[in-house]
Design a protein around this motif. Structure first.
Motif, PDB file in Angstrom:
ATOM      1  N   GLY A 277       0.815  -1.209   0.000  1.00 27.68           N
ATOM      2  CA  GLY A 277       0.000   0.000   0.000  1.00 27.68           C
ATOM      3  C   GLY A 277       0.844   1.253   0.000  1.00 27.68           C
ATOM      4  O   GLY A 277       0.529   2.231  -0.685  1.00 27.68           O
ATOM      5  N   MET A 278       1.938   1.236   0.760  1.00 30.74           N
ATOM      6  CA  MET A 278       2.849   2.380   0.806  1.00 30.74           C
ATOM      7  C   MET A 278       3.466   2.632  -0.572  1.00 30.74           C
ATOM      8  O   MET A 278       3.528   3.770  -1.047  1.00 30.74           O
ATOM      9  CB  MET A 278       3.937   2.120   1.846  1.00 30.74           C
ATOM     10  N   LEU A 279       3.896   1.560  -1.238  1.00 27.00           N
ATOM     11  CA  LEU A 279       4.481   1.692  -2.565  1.00 27.00           C
ATOM     12  C   LEU A 279       3.457   2.180  -3.579  1.00 27.00           C
ATOM     13  O   LEU A 279       3.762   3.023  -4.442  1.00 27.00           O
ATOM     14  CB  LEU A 279       5.075   0.353  -3.013  1.00 27.00           C
ATOM     15  N   ALA A 280       2.224   1.657  -3.492  1.00 27.70           N
ATOM     16  CA  ALA A 280       1.173   2.083  -4.422  1.00 27.70           C
ATOM     17  C   ALA A 280       0.864   3.565  -4.265  1.00 27.70           C
ATOM     18  O   ALA A 280       0.542   4.256  -5.235  1.00 27.70           O
ATOM     19  CB  ALA A 280      -0.085   1.254  -4.200  1.00 27.70           C
ATOM     20  N   GLY A 281       0.991   4.062  -3.025  1.00 33.35           N
ATOM     21  CA  GLY A 281       0.723   5.469  -2.790  1.00 33.35           C
ATOM     22  C   GLY A 281       1.847   6.374  -3.241  1.00 33.35           C
ATOM     23  O   GLY A 281       1.655   7.241  -4.097  1.00 33.35           O
TER      24      GLY A 281
ATOM     25  N   ALA B 130      -2.926   6.838  -7.633  1.00 28.18           N
ATOM     26  CA  ALA B 130      -3.506   8.066  -8.192  1.00 28.18           C
ATOM     27  C   ALA B 130      -3.787   7.904  -9.679  1.00 28.18           C
ATOM     28  O   ALA B 130      -4.824   8.348 -10.179  1.00 28.18           O
ATOM     29  CB  ALA B 130      -2.575   9.244  -7.949  1.00 28.18           C
ATOM     30  N   ARG B 131      -2.861   7.259 -10.406  1.00 26.92           N
ATOM     31  CA  ARG B 131      -3.085   7.033 -11.832  1.00 26.92           C
ATOM     32  C   ARG B 131      -4.256   6.085 -12.059  1.00 26.92           C
ATOM     33  O   ARG B 131      -5.033   6.251 -13.013  1.00 26.92           O
ATOM     34  CB  ARG B 131      -1.808   6.480 -12.487  1.00 26.92           C
ATOM     35  N   LEU B 132      -4.386   5.104 -11.177  1.00 24.15           N
ATOM     36  CA  LEU B 132      -5.521   4.194 -11.270  1.00 24.15           C
ATOM     37  C   LEU B 132      -6.831   4.938 -11.048  1.00 24.15           C
ATOM     38  O   LEU B 132      -7.818   4.702 -11.769  1.00 24.15           O
ATOM     39  CB  LEU B 132      -5.374   3.070 -10.238  1.00 24.15           C
ATOM     40  N   MET B 133      -6.860   5.847 -10.079  1.00 25.06           N
ATOM     41  CA  MET B 133      -8.076   6.605  -9.806  1.00 25.06           C
ATOM     42  C   MET B 133      -8.480   7.480 -10.985  1.00 25.06           C
ATOM     43  O   MET B 133      -9.661   7.735 -11.211  1.00 25.06           O
ATOM     44  CB  MET B 133      -7.888   7.478  -8.558  1.00 25.06           C
ATOM     45  N   GLN B 134      -7.497   7.939 -11.752  1.00 28.24           N
ATOM     46  CA  GLN B 134      -7.812   8.752 -12.924  1.00 28.24           C
ATOM     47  C   GLN B 134      -8.500   7.942 -14.011  1.00 28.24           C
ATOM     48  O   GLN B 134      -9.225   8.487 -14.853  1.00 28.24           O
ATOM     49  CB  GLN B 134      -6.538   9.388 -13.479  1.00 28.24           C
ATOM     50  N   ARG B 135      -8.279   6.627 -13.990  1.00 28.72           N
ATOM     51  CA  ARG B 135      -8.873   5.753 -15.000  1.00 28.72           C
ATOM     52  C   ARG B 135     -10.188   5.122 -14.549  1.00 28.72           C
ATOM     53  O   ARG B 135     -10.906   4.539 -15.356  1.00 28.72           O
ATOM     54  CB  ARG B 135      -7.880   4.646 -15.380  1.00 28.72           C
ATOM     55  N   VAL B 136     -10.470   5.213 -13.258  1.00 27.90           N
ATOM     56  CA  VAL B 136     -11.705   4.623 -12.739  1.00 27.90           C
ATOM     57  C   VAL B 136     -12.823   5.655 -12.821  1.00 27.90           C
ATOM     58  O   VAL B 136     -12.723   6.722 -12.207  1.00 27.90           O
ATOM     59  CB  VAL B 136     -11.534   4.166 -11.272  1.00 27.90           C
ATOM     60  N   PRO B 137     -13.890   5.401 -13.582  1.00 29.36           N
ATOM     61  CA  PRO B 137     -15.006   6.351 -13.663  1.00 29.36           C
ATOM     62  C   PRO B 137     -15.633   6.577 -12.291  1.00 29.36           C
ATOM     63  O   PRO B 137     -15.730   5.655 -11.479  1.00 29.36           O
ATOM     64  CB  PRO B 137     -15.999   5.667 -14.622  1.00 29.36           C
TER      65      PRO B 137
END
Length: 249
Positions: A25-29, A35-42
């Motif tokens: 989780g720390m690495l993903a953050g 954040a890039r994943l959230m930009q792709r999730v509607p």
């Protein structure tokens, strides 16, 4: 998930899995991946994920009516009236009505409840492939998908544009530090986020942070008296707990 995945793991192996999930989780953050994943999730999909989390809690209220009709109906009616007349205190009123009815019907078992302060205990982590596959990876994915993504969606839908990457990264740091003491999967808590960012928390969006601070203070108190809280919930009939969680959801 932990009941199923951690069944064959020792506490030490489970702690190691918690630690690995926290590091992921720390690495993903901090890497910006989340954040890039959230930009792709509607936004609609993220909101739907939150609805999926909440749906089961709402349906459990009606399941409770099969076994404790009077208790569940009274709590449901109190919640409906509360949402209309005093929405900020609807869940608290529902809980108090549930406790009163359960006590009058002999459904409370409070003799096992004792005030007891929780004491942190260090568990030296170890790791096995079973714990990695059965606990760490599923815990990381489920936490991200069912809590962090909907949590960010709630913030954005409420008009808050928080810095996602450092937020997720520092949550991972805290998880890493606390994992050897039994903590796991601290997250944005989608349900709590939705409650703290709603109009019931405060009419002024700039003042709703006080609800989150109050929730954090209550969580600390609950953690300090974790054993007492667990015994208290065990003393309640499960239908009362189901109705309370359904009302909060």
């Amino acid at each position: 998930m932990l009941v199923v995945g951690a069944g064959g793991a020792s506490l030490s192996e489970a702690t190691g899995a918690f630690l690995l999930a926290a590091v992921l989780g720390m690495l993903a953050g901090f890497s910006g991946l989340f954040a890039r994943l959230m930009q792709r999730v509607p936004m609609a999909l993220a909101a739907g994920m939150l609805a999926g989390v909440l749906l089961r809690f709402g349906l459990d209220v009606f399941v409770a009516m099969n076994t404790q009709l009077v208790l569940a109906l009274a709590m449901f009616a109190t919640w409906l009236a509360g949402r209309r007349l005093f929405p900020r205190y609807a869940v608290i009123a529902t809980l108090l009505v549930g406790i009163a009815i359960a006590a009058s019907r002999g459904l409370l078992h409070a003799q096992q409840v004792h005030l007891q302060l929780a004491v942190p205990q260090w568990v030296t982590p170890s790791l096995s492939w079973t714990a990695v596959a059965g606990i760490a990876l599923p815990l990381f994915v489920v936490t991200m998908a069912s809590q962090n993504i909907p949590g960010v969606a709630v913030m954005r839908a409420s008009g808050y544009d928080a810095p996602v990457s450092p937020l997720i990264g520092w949550i991972g740091v805290v998880n890493t530090l606390l994992a050897p003491f039994g903590a796991y999967a601290l997250n944005l808590a989608a349900i709590t986020a939705a409650i703290c960012m709603g109009r019931d928390a405060h009419e002024d969006p700039a003042r709703r942070y006080t609800a989150a601070m109050a929730a954090g203070a209550f969580y600390i108190v609950i953690g300090l008296f974790g054993a007492t809280v667990a015994a208290l919930f065990a003393a309640f009939p499960r239908e009362l707990v189901a109705c309370c969680t359904g009302g909060g959801a």
